[in-house]
Design an enzyme around this catalytic site. Structure first.
Site, mmCIF file in Angstrom:
data_model
loop_
_atom_site.group_PDB
_atom_site.id
_atom_site.type_symbol
_atom_site.label_atom_id
_atom_site.label_comp_id
_atom_site.label_asym_id
_atom_site.label_seq_id
_atom_site.Cartn_x
_atom_site.Cartn_y
_atom_site.Cartn_z
ATOM 1 N N PRO A 49 81.347 31.097 9.405
ATOM 2 C CA PRO A 49 81.321 32.534 9.101
ATOM 3 C C PRO A 49 81.899 33.353 10.248
ATOM 4 O O PRO A 49 81.389 33.312 11.374
ATOM 5 C CB PRO A 49 79.818 32.822 8.915
ATOM 6 C CG PRO A 49 79.122 31.736 9.681
ATOM 7 C CD PRO A 49 79.993 30.535 9.571
ATOM 8 N N THR A 50 82.972 34.046 9.979
ATOM 9 C CA THR A 50 83.597 34.951 10.947
ATOM 10 C C THR A 50 83.723 36.314 10.282
ATOM 11 O O THR A 50 84.281 36.424 9.192
ATOM 12 C CB THR A 50 84.991 34.446 11.382
ATOM 13 O OG1 THR A 50 85.799 34.227 10.214
ATOM 14 C CG2 THR A 50 84.870 33.137 12.148
ATOM 15 N N SER A 70 80.688 35.396 5.762
ATOM 16 C CA SER A 70 79.863 36.191 6.661
ATOM 17 C C SER A 70 79.267 37.397 5.952
ATOM 18 O O SER A 70 79.892 38.011 5.079
ATOM 19 C CB SER A 70 80.710 36.663 7.846
ATOM 20 O OG SER A 70 80.015 37.606 8.631
ATOM 21 N N GLN A 102 76.407 33.405 4.348
ATOM 22 C CA GLN A 102 75.663 33.534 5.607
ATOM 23 C C GLN A 102 74.906 34.857 5.635
ATOM 24 O O GLN A 102 75.427 35.898 5.236
ATOM 25 C CB GLN A 102 76.618 33.454 6.800
ATOM 26 C CG GLN A 102 75.968 33.645 8.154
ATOM 27 C CD GLN A 102 76.023 35.101 8.637
ATOM 28 O OE1 GLN A 102 76.896 35.871 8.230
ATOM 29 N NE2 GLN A 102 75.091 35.479 9.494
ATOM 30 N N TYR A 139 71.570 37.088 8.045
ATOM 31 C CA TYR A 139 70.657 37.159 9.175
ATOM 32 C C TYR A 139 69.244 37.359 8.614
ATOM 33 O O TYR A 139 69.069 37.986 7.562
ATOM 34 C CB TYR A 139 71.027 38.323 10.092
ATOM 35 C CG TYR A 139 72.397 38.177 10.723
ATOM 36 C CD1 TYR A 139 72.556 37.527 11.935
ATOM 37 C CD2 TYR A 139 73.528 38.692 10.087
ATOM 38 C CE1 TYR A 139 73.810 37.382 12.510
ATOM 39 C CE2 TYR A 139 74.782 38.545 10.651
ATOM 40 C CZ TYR A 139 74.924 37.893 11.862
ATOM 41 O OH TYR A 139 76.158 37.739 12.425
ATOM 42 N N THR A 145 71.774 32.651 10.155
ATOM 43 C CA THR A 145 72.150 32.672 11.571
ATOM 44 C C THR A 145 70.995 33.237 12.389
ATOM 45 O O THR A 145 70.504 34.333 12.109
ATOM 46 C CB THR A 145 73.414 33.517 11.779
ATOM 47 O OG1 THR A 145 74.504 32.894 11.085
ATOM 48 C CG2 THR A 145 73.766 33.626 13.256
ATOM 49 N N LYS A 158 71.793 28.164 11.317
ATOM 50 C CA LYS A 158 72.926 28.148 12.246
ATOM 51 C C LYS A 158 72.532 28.817 13.569
ATOM 52 O O LYS A 158 71.904 29.869 13.578
ATOM 53 C CB LYS A 158 74.117 28.897 11.642
ATOM 54 C CG LYS A 158 75.349 28.970 12.531
ATOM 55 C CD LYS A 158 76.474 29.702 11.823
ATOM 56 C CE LYS A 158 77.719 29.778 12.679
ATOM 57 N NZ LYS A 158 77.554 30.673 13.839
ATOM 58 N N SER A 178 75.322 25.293 17.062
ATOM 59 C CA SER A 178 76.285 26.362 17.330
ATOM 60 C C SER A 178 75.811 27.240 18.468
ATOM 61 O O SER A 178 74.611 27.516 18.596
ATOM 62 C CB SER A 178 76.482 27.221 16.068
ATOM 63 O OG SER A 178 77.315 28.342 16.327
ATOM 64 N N HIS A 237 77.602 30.146 18.749
ATOM 65 C CA HIS A 237 78.320 31.345 18.301
ATOM 66 C C HIS A 237 79.716 31.423 18.926
ATOM 67 O O HIS A 237 80.224 32.493 19.247
ATOM 68 C CB HIS A 237 77.517 32.601 18.631
ATOM 69 C CG HIS A 237 77.504 33.618 17.524
ATOM 70 N ND1 HIS A 237 76.469 33.735 16.635
ATOM 71 C CD2 HIS A 237 78.405 34.556 17.154
ATOM 72 C CE1 HIS A 237 76.728 34.705 15.771
ATOM 73 N NE2 HIS A 237 77.898 35.215 16.061
ATOM 74 N N ASP A 272 79.798 23.455 15.221
ATOM 75 C CA ASP A 272 81.023 24.226 15.430
ATOM 76 C C ASP A 272 81.206 24.440 16.931
ATOM 77 O O ASP A 272 80.364 24.075 17.733
ATOM 78 C CB ASP A 272 81.005 25.550 14.662
ATOM 79 C CG ASP A 272 79.939 26.537 15.150
ATOM 80 O OD1 ASP A 272 79.416 26.378 16.267
ATOM 81 O OD2 ASP A 272 79.641 27.484 14.408
ATOM 82 N N GLY A 273 82.338 25.013 17.300
ATOM 83 C CA GLY A 273 82.589 25.335 18.698
ATOM 84 C C GLY A 273 83.604 24.431 19.358
ATOM 85 O O GLY A 273 83.322 23.263 19.631
ATOM 86 N N GLY A 274 84.805 24.940 19.616
ATOM 87 C CA GLY A 274 85.802 24.229 20.407
ATOM 88 C C GLY A 274 86.645 23.218 19.673
ATOM 89 O O GLY A 274 87.440 22.497 20.296
ATOM 90 N N ARG A 283 87.841 30.072 15.032
ATOM 91 C CA ARG A 283 89.101 30.621 15.529
ATOM 92 C C ARG A 283 90.337 29.958 14.917
ATOM 93 O O ARG A 283 91.294 30.666 14.578
ATOM 94 C CB ARG A 283 89.133 30.531 17.053
ATOM 95 C CG ARG A 283 88.131 31.480 17.736
ATOM 96 C CD ARG A 283 88.203 31.372 19.249
ATOM 97 N NE ARG A 283 87.271 32.291 19.900
ATOM 98 C CZ ARG A 283 86.019 31.988 20.244
ATOM 99 N NH1 ARG A 283 85.547 30.755 19.986
ATOM 100 N NH2 ARG A 283 85.240 32.881 20.823
#
Length: 389
Positions: free
Chosen positions: A88-89, A117, A138, A140, A166, A262, A284, A286, A317-319, A341
Site C-alpha cells: 500500500p502506497t 491504501s 489497507q 488503520y 497497518t 502490517k 515491515s 514502512h 517488504d522493504g528494499g 517504490r
C-alpha cells in the site's frame, strides 16, 4: 531443461528496476520524488533494508534438472503468478494521473495484486470497477467506529478478499526531505515548485488536468458525509498514539475475511497478532519512513518466521529490487514479498504498462535465479539455500 525466455525491451524501455528508478527521477518533479524516494531522519533504516540482502549469498548447485520451474504462490484466497504483491502506497495520483487504477490493472496483468491504501487517490469502488480481479484493502485501526464501519463495508462491497491493518504509524515519521520540499496534504506550493513542475510539462499537464491526487479513497463515493469523514481523518493525522491491541481486535472482529497485520518487526508482536486472529503478518518498517534506527526487515524476518512456525502467512517488504532479493527472503522464511517504490517507478515511467513490466522483470529474475541455483520450485527454498556473507 526448460529455457529461460528473455523479453526483448521496447525501444528505450528500462530492463531493470534500477533503470526504472533512473527514468522515474527524470519524469517526476523534486516535490514528488522526495515523497517517493526518501526515508525518515537520516535514512539509516532505509539504507539498511537494501544492505541486509548483501549479507547473504545464494547456494548454487549444478547438474540438477530445474525444468518446469514453479514460481506461483497463493496467499489465502489470492493466487499469484509470482510471490510478489504491491504494497500500500498512498496518493499514487501524484506519481501518475491514473494512480491506483493503473497500479491495480498493471498488477493484475502481471498475475499479481495490490494492497490498496486508505490514502489512495482513487476509491476502492473505482479500483474494483477498473480491475478484473479483487485487490486487498489497507486500513488503520481507528477508534472512530463510524469511520471503520464505513471503510470496511465499502471493502466488502468491492469484493476485497483480504484486509491489511497497518499498525506502525502512531505518529508520522520525521521525513525531512519531504518537509524541506513542502510535501504535505495538501502540498505547500512555492515559486520553486511551480518552476520545477514547468520543467516536467507532461507530468504537470496530466496531474493538473485530472486533479486526482489526494485522498480519493477517503472521499470515495458516499457524498457529503464521506467528505466530512475524510476531513476528520486528515485533521487527526491517520492514527493516534493511544491505540492498542484492543483496537486491532475490534477491527478483526468486524472483518469476516482474511486479515493481515502490517508493520511487525518483533516476534512477540507477531505472536500477539496471530493470537488475536490475524491470518498473516507483514514484516515491515514502512520502507524506512517511520522509526529510523529500526532493524532492516530482512534481519527481523527469521525470528518472526521461526516464532510463527507456519501458523500464519508471513510476508515482507522493504528494499526489494531484484528477483534474487525475493528468493533470499523466501529462503529466510517469508511466504512472499511486497514492493512499494519499484511499483511507483514503473507507474511514473509507463503507467499501467510500467507497473506490469516491473513485475514481469521480477518474474523473469526469479525464474532465472532458480535455474542458476539448481532449484525447480520456490516451495523448496529454505535456509539451506543460503550462505552467510
Amino acid at each position: 531443461m526448460g529455457a529461460i525466455r528473455f523479453a526483448l525491451p521496447k525501444q528505450g524501455r528500462p530492463i531493470s528496476i534500477a533503470g526504472y528508478r533512473t527514468a522515474a527521477r527524470r519524469v517526476l518533479p523534486d516535490l514528488v520524488w522526495a515523497y517517493v524516494e526518501n526515508g525518515a531522519d537520516d535514512s539509516v533504516t532505509l539504507a539498511a533494508n537494501r544492505s541486509a540482502f548483501a549479507r547473504w549469498s545464494l547456494r548454487q548447485r549444478v547438474l540438477r534438472s530445474s525444468a518446469g520451474r514453479k514460481t506461483a504462490a497463493r496467499f489465502g484466497d489470492t493466487e499469484l503468478a509470482i510471490p510478489v504483491m504491491i504494497a500500500p502506497t498512498g496518493i499514487n495520483g501524484l506519481v501518475h494521473w491514473r494512480g491506483e487504477l493503473a497500479t491495480a490493472c498493471g498488477a493484475a496483468a502481471a498475475g499479481s495484486r495490490i494492497v490498496l491504501s486508505t490514502a489512495a487517490s482513487y476509491s476502492v469502488e473505482e479500483v474494483a470497477a477498473a480491475s478484473p480481479v479483487g485487490h486487498w484493502l489497507q486500513v488503520y485501526p481507528w477508534r472512530d467506529r463510524e469511520l471503520m464501519d464505513w471503510l470496511l463495508e465499502r471493502g466488502r462491497r468491492s469484493d476485497c478478499p483480504t484486509l491489511v491493518v497497518t499498525v506502525d504509524t502512531p505518529v508520522f515519521g520525521n521525513r525531512e526531505p519531504e518537509r524541506l520540499q513542502g510535501m504535505s496534504i495538501p502540498p505547500v506550493l512555492t515559486p520553486r515548485h511551480v518552476l520545477d513542475a514547468a520543467l516536467h510539462p507532461r507530468w504537470a499537464y496530466k496531474v493538473l488536468r485530472h486533479q486526482r491526487v489526494f485522498t480519493g479513497n477517503l472521499v470515495g463515493m458516499s457524498g457529503v458525509r464521506a467528505g466530512a469523514l475524510a476531513a476528520k481523518v486528515r485533521r487527526e493525522r491517520m492514527m493516534a498514539g493511544e491505540l492498542d491491541w484492543d483496537d486491532f481486535a475490534r477491527v478483526r472482529a468486524q472483518w469476516q475475511g482474511l486479515c493481515y497485520v502490517k508493520g511487525i518487526l518483533d516476534a512477540d508482536d507477531a505472536e500477539r497478532a496471530v493470537s488475536l486472529g490475524a491470518d498473516g503478518i507483514i514484516v515491515s518498517n514502512h520502507g524506512g519512513r517511520q522509526l529510523d534506527g529500526a532493524p532492516a526487515t530482512l534481519d527481523a524476518l527469521p525470528g518472526i518466521a521461526d516464532r510463527l512456525a507456519h501458523r500464519a502467512t508471513v510476508l515482507i517488504d522493504g528494499g526489494i529490487r531484484r528477483g534474487t532479493d525475493v528468493v533470499k527472503a523466501l529462503c529466510l522464511g517469508a511466504d512472499g514479498c511486497l514492493i512499494g517504490r519499484p511499483a511507483l517507478y514503473g507507474l511514473a515511467v509507463g503507467g499501467e504498462s510500467g507497473v506490469e513490466h516491473v513485475l514481469s522483470i521480477l518474474r523473469e529474475e526469479i525464474d532465472r535465479t532458480l535455474a542458476l541455483m539448481g532449484c525447480s520450485d520456490i516451495a523448496d527454498l529454505g535456509r539451506d539455500w543460503l550462505i552467510p556473507g
